[in-house]
Design a protein around this motif. Structure first.
Motif, short mmCIF file in Angstrom:
data_model
loop_
_atom_site.label_atom_id
_atom_site.label_comp_id
_atom_site.label_asym_id
_atom_site.label_seq_id
_atom_site.Cartn_x
_atom_site.Cartn_y
_atom_site.Cartn_z
N GLU A 13 0.84 -1.19 0.00
CA GLU A 13 0.00 0.00 0.00
C GLU A 13 0.87 1.24 0.00
OE1 GLU A 13 -3.83 -1.80 2.48
OE2 GLU A 13 -2.44 -0.39 3.43
N LYS A 14 0.40 2.25 -0.62
CA LYS A 14 1.09 3.55 -0.65
C LYS A 14 1.47 3.96 0.77
CE LYS A 14 0.29 8.39 -1.85
NZ LYS A 14 -0.69 9.36 -2.44
N PRO B 276 15.64 -12.62 -12.16
CA PRO B 276 14.32 -12.56 -12.79
C PRO B 276 13.52 -11.32 -12.42
CG PRO B 276 14.27 -14.06 -10.95
CD PRO B 276 15.70 -13.63 -11.09
N GLY B 277 13.99 -10.59 -11.41
CA GLY B 277 13.29 -9.37 -11.04
C GLY B 277 12.26 -9.55 -9.94
N THR B 278 11.94 -8.45 -9.29
CA THR B 278 10.82 -8.38 -8.35
C THR B 278 9.82 -7.39 -8.90
OG1 THR B 278 12.12 -8.89 -6.37
CG2 THR B 278 10.07 -7.65 -6.06
N ARG B 279 8.59 -7.86 -9.11
CA ARG B 279 7.54 -6.97 -9.60
C ARG B 279 6.88 -6.31 -8.41
NH1 ARG B 279 5.04 -6.14 -14.20
NH2 ARG B 279 6.05 -7.95 -15.16
N LEU B 280 7.04 -5.00 -8.29
CA LEU B 280 6.47 -4.24 -7.18
C LEU B 280 5.23 -3.49 -7.66
CD1 LEU B 280 6.60 -3.04 -4.29
CD2 LEU B 280 8.01 -1.21 -5.25
N THR B 281 4.15 -3.68 -6.95
CA THR B 281 2.91 -2.96 -7.23
C THR B 281 2.53 -2.18 -5.99
OG1 THR B 281 2.17 -4.71 -8.74
CG2 THR B 281 0.51 -3.14 -7.95
N VAL B 282 2.39 -0.87 -6.15
CA VAL B 282 2.00 -0.01 -5.05
C VAL B 282 0.57 0.46 -5.28
CG1 VAL B 282 2.53 2.07 -3.73
CG2 VAL B 282 4.39 0.75 -4.78
N THR C 262 6.47 4.15 0.08
CA THR C 262 6.27 3.87 -1.34
C THR C 262 5.17 4.74 -1.93
OG1 THR C 262 4.84 2.01 -0.71
CG2 THR C 262 7.13 1.51 -1.30
N GLN C 263 5.37 5.08 -3.20
CA GLN C 263 4.42 5.84 -3.99
C GLN C 263 3.98 4.99 -5.18
OE1 GLN C 263 3.51 9.06 -2.90
NE2 GLN C 263 4.70 8.38 -1.13
N GLN C 264 2.87 5.35 -5.77
CA GLN C 264 2.37 4.57 -6.91
C GLN C 264 3.36 4.58 -8.07
OE1 GLN C 264 -1.62 6.14 -7.56
NE2 GLN C 264 -2.51 4.49 -6.32
N GLU C 265 4.09 5.67 -8.23
CA GLU C 265 5.06 5.73 -9.34
C GLU C 265 6.26 4.81 -9.12
OE1 GLU C 265 4.08 8.40 -7.55
OE2 GLU C 265 5.80 9.65 -6.98
N ASP C 266 6.37 4.23 -7.93
CA ASP C 266 7.44 3.27 -7.68
C ASP C 266 7.11 1.89 -8.26
OD1 ASP C 266 7.86 4.53 -4.27
OD2 ASP C 266 8.68 5.27 -6.18
#
Lengths: 115, 109
Positions: free
Chosen positions: A14-15, A108-114, A82-86
């Protein structure tokens, strides 16, 4: 041998929350890099570590971003408040050294969703 | 400041055709020019690379052409196959990699 590993593979937050992303480089690789890849975009350099030298933090987008590399191996990228643009995929890479022709091996990366 | 510019953004070719992706750079300190291939959900992987003292490098169906005076380099994929469908990134290196924006390649069967 094992490649570069990253955890978690996906992170939804969450933001305003803080997140930590982990990278395990290939054993013996002295250089470690963090990149950010936004949807449909190229790779944006964030920070690199080389041996015991001071890290190059020139790509970090704000002071909310920080990274550590403990014992010359595992690295943690921390994003505070965290911000949504992150929201992006955070990629880690390692190489034998910093010299130009040292191949960088990516995780492989970490997909971050804020939210 | 974008130091490596890549074009086209997307490319569609027929199976057996030639795929060409172009890149231009600004910083003459760059001393290594790799191309990376990325499949969905995966990290980029090195495909082929060239140093600036060489004008061309070929590995199988993949060729890099390098023009030092023009500060340009390109990737040619001969006999393109559907399995080549991926995103391709050019990069230029001096201590660290600076990537182009990427090209989404689709090879139709």
């Amino acid at each position: 041998g094992a490649g570069v590993s990253q955890s978690p593979s996906n992170k939804v937050t969450e933001k305003g929350k803080d997140v930590e992303l982990r990278c395990d480089p290939i054993s013996g690789h002295t250089a470690l890099y963090w990149y950010r890849q936004s949807l449909g975009q190229g790779l944006e350099f964030l920070i690199y570590f080389q041996g015991n030298s001071a890290p190059d933090k020139s790509g970090l987008p704000s002071d909310r971003f920080s990274a550590e590399r403990t014992g010359g191996s595992v690295s943690t990228l921390t994003i505070q408040r965290t911000q949504q643009e992150d929201s992006a995929v955070y990629l880690c890479a390692s190489s034998l050294g910093l010299a130009g022709d040292n191949e960088q091996f990516f995780g492989p990366g970490t997909r971050l969703t804020v939210l | 400041q974008q130091q490596v510019k890549q074009s086209p953004q997307s490319l569609i070719v027929q199976k057996g055709g030639i795929s060409i992706i172009n890149c231009a750079y600004e910083n003459t300190a760059f001393d290594y020019f790799p191309w990376y291939q990325q499949f969905p959900g995966k990290g980029p992987a090195l495909l082929i690379a060239i140093r600036p003292d060489v004008s061309e490098k070929k590995e199988g169906r993949f060729t890099i052409s390098f023009n030092k005076s023009a500060k340009q380099f390109s990737l040619h994929i001969m006999d393109s196959q559907p399995g080549d469908s991926a995103t391709y990134f050019c990069a230029a290196s001096w201590l660290r990699l600076t990537f182009g924006e990427g090209t989404q390649l689709t090879v139709n069967p």
